[in-house]
Design an enzyme around this catalytic site. Sequence first.
Site, PDB file in Angstrom:
ATOM      1  N   CYS A  78      46.740  33.815  11.222  1.00  0.00           N
ATOM      2  CA  CYS A  78      45.465  33.804  11.627  1.00  0.00           C
ATOM      3  C   CYS A  78      44.726  34.729  10.482  1.00  0.00           C
ATOM      4  O   CYS A  78      43.556  34.557   9.903  1.00  0.00           O
ATOM      5  CB  CYS A  78      45.072  34.236  12.930  1.00  0.00           C
ATOM      6  SG  CYS A  78      46.006  33.478  14.148  1.00  0.00           S
ATOM      7  N   CYS A 114      42.380  25.825  15.499  1.00  0.00           N
ATOM      8  CA  CYS A 114      43.048  26.295  14.348  1.00  0.00           C
ATOM      9  C   CYS A 114      44.417  26.345  14.190  1.00  0.00           C
ATOM     10  O   CYS A 114      44.916  26.271  13.096  1.00  0.00           O
ATOM     11  CB  CYS A 114      42.575  27.991  14.103  1.00  0.00           C
ATOM     12  SG  CYS A 114      40.940  28.095  13.622  1.00  0.00           S
ATOM     13  N   CYS A 180      26.424  31.180  46.450  1.00  0.00           N
ATOM     14  CA  CYS A 180      26.910  32.353  46.646  1.00  0.00           C
ATOM     15  C   CYS A 180      26.420  33.559  45.750  1.00  0.00           C
ATOM     16  O   CYS A 180      25.877  34.381  45.899  1.00  0.00           O
ATOM     17  CB  CYS A 180      28.532  32.387  46.698  1.00  0.00           C
ATOM     18  SG  CYS A 180      29.292  31.894  48.221  1.00  0.00           S
ATOM     19  N   CYS A 222      37.656  30.594  42.977  1.00  0.00           N
ATOM     20  CA  CYS A 222      36.362  30.312  43.493  1.00  0.00           C
ATOM     21  C   CYS A 222      36.685  28.849  44.197  1.00  0.00           C
ATOM     22  O   CYS A 222      36.125  28.709  45.325  1.00  0.00           O
ATOM     23  CB  CYS A 222      35.274  30.494  42.829  1.00  0.00           C
ATOM     24  SG  CYS A 222      34.904  32.164  42.765  1.00  0.00           S
TER      25      CYS A 222
HETATM   26  C1  HEC Z   1      31.528  31.362  49.105  1.00  0.00           C
HETATM   27  C2  HEC Z   1      31.155  32.211  48.014  1.00  0.00           C
HETATM   28  C3  HEC Z   1      31.485  31.859  46.662  1.00  0.00           C
HETATM   29  C4  HEC Z   1      31.391  30.595  45.846  1.00  0.00           C
HETATM   30  C5  HEC Z   1      30.980  29.120  46.459  1.00  0.00           C
HETATM   31  C6  HEC Z   1      31.863  30.753  44.643  1.00  0.00           C
HETATM   32  N1  HEC Z   1      32.242  31.994  44.505  1.00  0.00           N
HETATM   33 FE1  HEC Z   1      32.788  32.740  42.838  1.00  0.00          FE
HETATM   34  N2  HEC Z   1      33.075  34.520  43.734  1.00  0.00           N
HETATM   35  C7  HEC Z   1      32.948  34.982  45.143  1.00  0.00           C
HETATM   36  C8  HEC Z   1      33.337  36.168  45.262  1.00  0.00           C
HETATM   37  C9  HEC Z   1      33.640  36.889  46.570  1.00  0.00           C
HETATM   38  C10 HEC Z   1      33.979  36.715  44.034  1.00  0.00           C
HETATM   39  C11 HEC Z   1      34.650  38.111  43.862  1.00  0.00           C
HETATM   40  C12 HEC Z   1      36.104  37.983  44.403  1.00  0.00           C
HETATM   41  C13 HEC Z   1      36.561  39.183  44.707  1.00  0.00           C
HETATM   42  O1  HEC Z   1      36.236  40.490  44.048  1.00  0.00           O
HETATM   43  O2  HEC Z   1      37.588  39.396  45.478  1.00  0.00           O
HETATM   44  C14 HEC Z   1      33.649  35.883  43.070  1.00  0.00           C
HETATM   45  C15 HEC Z   1      34.047  35.920  41.616  1.00  0.00           C
HETATM   46  C16 HEC Z   1      33.325  35.187  40.628  1.00  0.00           C
HETATM   47  C17 HEC Z   1      33.374  35.333  39.139  1.00  0.00           C
HETATM   48  C18 HEC Z   1      34.014  36.607  38.567  1.00  0.00           C
HETATM   49  C19 HEC Z   1      32.888  37.509  38.295  1.00  0.00           C
HETATM   50  C20 HEC Z   1      33.459  38.714  37.583  1.00  0.00           C
HETATM   51  O3  HEC Z   1      32.772  39.694  37.526  1.00  0.00           O
HETATM   52  O4  HEC Z   1      34.671  38.903  37.200  1.00  0.00           O
HETATM   53  C21 HEC Z   1      33.025  34.466  38.504  1.00  0.00           C
HETATM   54  C22 HEC Z   1      32.861  33.815  37.122  1.00  0.00           C
HETATM   55  C23 HEC Z   1      32.671  33.132  39.763  1.00  0.00           C
HETATM   56  N3  HEC Z   1      32.809  33.823  40.861  1.00  0.00           N
HETATM   57  C24 HEC Z   1      32.303  31.864  39.383  1.00  0.00           C
HETATM   58  C25 HEC Z   1      31.947  31.078  40.337  1.00  0.00           C
HETATM   59  C26 HEC Z   1      31.806  29.447  40.035  1.00  0.00           C
HETATM   60  C27 HEC Z   1      31.545  29.008  38.884  1.00  0.00           C
HETATM   61  C28 HEC Z   1      31.533  29.035  41.300  1.00  0.00           C
HETATM   62  C29 HEC Z   1      31.417  27.268  41.483  1.00  0.00           C
HETATM   63  C30 HEC Z   1      32.453  26.485  40.909  1.00  0.00           C
HETATM   64  C31 HEC Z   1      31.879  29.996  42.287  1.00  0.00           C
HETATM   65  N4  HEC Z   1      31.947  31.112  41.731  1.00  0.00           N
HETATM   66  C32 HEC Z   1      31.828  29.755  43.705  1.00  0.00           C
HETATM   67  C33 HEC Z   1      32.250  34.076  45.742  1.00  0.00           C
HETATM   68  C34 HEC Z   1      32.207  32.602  45.664  1.00  0.00           C
HETATM   69  C1  HEC Z   2      44.112  28.361   6.769  1.00  0.00           C
HETATM   70  C2  HEC Z   2      42.848  29.041   7.337  1.00  0.00           C
HETATM   71  C3  HEC Z   2      42.776  29.330   8.827  1.00  0.00           C
HETATM   72  C4  HEC Z   2      43.683  29.793   9.882  1.00  0.00           C
HETATM   73  C5  HEC Z   2      45.444  30.190   9.227  1.00  0.00           C
HETATM   74  C6  HEC Z   2      43.244  30.013  11.103  1.00  0.00           C
HETATM   75  N1  HEC Z   2      41.996  29.465  10.874  1.00  0.00           N
HETATM   76 FE1  HEC Z   2      40.460  29.932  12.323  1.00  0.00          FE
HETATM   77  N2  HEC Z   2      39.072  29.044  11.298  1.00  0.00           N
HETATM   78  C7  HEC Z   2      39.342  28.543  10.064  1.00  0.00           C
HETATM   79  C8  HEC Z   2      38.126  27.548   9.656  1.00  0.00           C
HETATM   80  C9  HEC Z   2      38.022  26.788   8.237  1.00  0.00           C
HETATM   81  C10 HEC Z   2      37.407  27.690  10.658  1.00  0.00           C
HETATM   82  C11 HEC Z   2      36.088  27.094  10.719  1.00  0.00           C
HETATM   83  C12 HEC Z   2      35.993  25.845  11.702  1.00  0.00           C
HETATM   84  C13 HEC Z   2      36.995  24.837  11.153  1.00  0.00           C
HETATM   85  O1  HEC Z   2      36.622  24.297   9.981  1.00  0.00           O
HETATM   86  O2  HEC Z   2      37.971  24.504  11.776  1.00  0.00           O
HETATM   87  C14 HEC Z   2      37.874  28.416  11.850  1.00  0.00           C
HETATM   88  C15 HEC Z   2      37.271  29.108  12.711  1.00  0.00           C
HETATM   89  C16 HEC Z   2      37.778  30.125  13.758  1.00  0.00           C
HETATM   90  C17 HEC Z   2      37.098  30.536  14.662  1.00  0.00           C
HETATM   91  C18 HEC Z   2      35.677  30.387  15.061  1.00  0.00           C
HETATM   92  C19 HEC Z   2      34.837  31.230  14.086  1.00  0.00           C
HETATM   93  C20 HEC Z   2      33.409  31.077  14.591  1.00  0.00           C
HETATM   94  O3  HEC Z   2      32.422  31.803  13.826  1.00  0.00           O
HETATM   95  O4  HEC Z   2      32.862  30.484  15.335  1.00  0.00           O
HETATM   96  C21 HEC Z   2      37.796  31.213  15.387  1.00  0.00           C
HETATM   97  C22 HEC Z   2      37.624  32.245  16.771  1.00  0.00           C
HETATM   98  C23 HEC Z   2      39.317  31.328  14.735  1.00  0.00           C
HETATM   99  N3  HEC Z   2      39.155  30.530  13.735  1.00  0.00           N
HETATM  100  C24 HEC Z   2      40.401  31.931  15.220  1.00  0.00           C
HETATM  101  C25 HEC Z   2      41.382  31.672  14.476  1.00  0.00           C
HETATM  102  C26 HEC Z   2      42.793  32.200  15.117  1.00  0.00           C
HETATM  103  C27 HEC Z   2      42.882  33.160  16.384  1.00  0.00           C
HETATM  104  C28 HEC Z   2      43.911  31.862  14.182  1.00  0.00           C
HETATM  105  C29 HEC Z   2      45.288  31.944  14.438  1.00  0.00           C
HETATM  106  C30 HEC Z   2      45.719  31.457  15.853  1.00  0.00           C
HETATM  107  C31 HEC Z   2      43.236  31.107  13.209  1.00  0.00           C
HETATM  108  N4  HEC Z   2      41.830  30.925  13.411  1.00  0.00           N
HETATM  109  C32 HEC Z   2      43.800  30.279  12.311  1.00  0.00           C
HETATM  110  C33 HEC Z   2      40.561  28.656   9.309  1.00  0.00           C
HETATM  111  C34 HEC Z   2      41.696  29.010   9.589  1.00  0.00           C
END
Ligand code: HEC
Ligand code: HEC
Length: 261
Positions: A78, A114, A180, A222
């Site tokens: 990378c 990549c 929620c 969730c």
């Molecule tokens: C019934 C209530 C409930 C529903 C429905 C729910 N969540 Fe959650 N979610 C929670 C609770 C409670 C936590 C924190 C859990 C803990 O700390 O144990 C959480 C945590 C999260 C977090 C992490 C936030 C952080 O700060 O890290 C994300 C992101 C999230 N929920 C997205 C979603 C999404 C997207 C959906 C729908 C697909 C969803 N949740 C549905 C209750 C809910």
């Molecule tokens: C040979 C060159 C090459 C290597 C090796 C490579 N990349 Fe890339 N990377 C690129 C190019 C070119 C782009 C632009 C998007 C595209 O053309 O695929 C890119 C885009 C990205 C982006 C998005 C950057 C943006 O600004 O949106 C990320 C994140 C990234 N590479 C991570 C990685 C990681 C992690 C690795 C190793 C696992 C890796 N790349 C290996 C050439 C490389």
Amino acid sequence: MMRGSGGRTLAGLALAALLVGAASGQGIPPAERRSGFDQMAPETRAMQADETANPGMLWVEDGAELFTRLPSPGAPACAGCHTEATMRGVAARYPAWDEATARPVDLEGRINLCRTRHQAATPLPREGRDLLGLTAYLGHLSRGLPLAPPEDSRLAPARAEGKTLFETPIGQLGFSCAGCHDAHWGRRLGAATIPQGHPNGYPLYRLEWQGLGSLERRLRNCLAGMRAEPFGPGSAEAVALTLYLMQRAAPLAVESPAVRP
Ligand code: HEC
Ligand code: HEC
């Protein structure tokens, strides 16, 4: 102790009646957006803030090492194409549009593109240690920067789909994410306090997991609590929901690797 999902607290609660059905769809105004960090106990916040105590830093160190490692003899690392300076800020603006495949990709998907496109390597498994490490490393390079979702009109349809997913009741209990996280954040739900549900800390170290996990893993927790089917790893639905979550959270700062209970 029961482990492994939000399901431990979500079902069969008095609050459930309030959570059923669609929410208003207005979301949380930017000035009122709060990171889950704000609701945590002081010792958990201190663990996140202090990089010598934050267990997520072990994955960041792994990721930094992988970033410079050759995937195979003769294939570029990378770091052969990217520097820390050019990678700073990237995690704050993903998911983004990929020109070649003409679809939105999340950061994990971008790294795997990549691998296949530029390193002649195989995609890394989602939730595997290597992909978590690289994602944590890139997240850490953006730590403290405000989320900056791209204003790219090609992302608009998927972002709108993500908003609909967020607001629509899904699963056997009839809950929506918004029921929620928009309508009842700050309230107690069993042992937990409902956060606003922002993605700005991922990948993060969750004490309940005893490990680092991705946003998708958090969403599976969730969804399990809602008795809904999980999204496929890296699926279009998961990326669409992530696009909306990022916009809904901006301009909160990137906290990766955060710590959560
Ligand atoms: C019934 C209530 C409930 C529903 C429905 C729910 N969540 Fe959650 N979610 C929670 C609770 C409670 C936590 C924190 C859990 C803990 O700390 O144990 C959480 C945590 C999260 C977090 C992490 C936030 C952080 O700060 O890290 C994300 C992101 C999230 N929920 C997205 C979603 C999404 C997207 C959906 C729908 C697909 C969803 N949740 C549905 C209750 C809910
Ligand atoms: C040979 C060159 C090459 C290597 C090796 C490579 N990349 Fe890339 N990377 C690129 C190019 C070119 C782009 C632009 C998007 C595209 O053309 O695929 C890119 C885009 C990205 C982006 C998005 C950057 C943006 O600004 O949106 C990320 C994140 C990234 N590479 C991570 C990685 C990681 C992690 C690795 C190793 C696992 C890796 N790349 C290996 C050439 C490389």
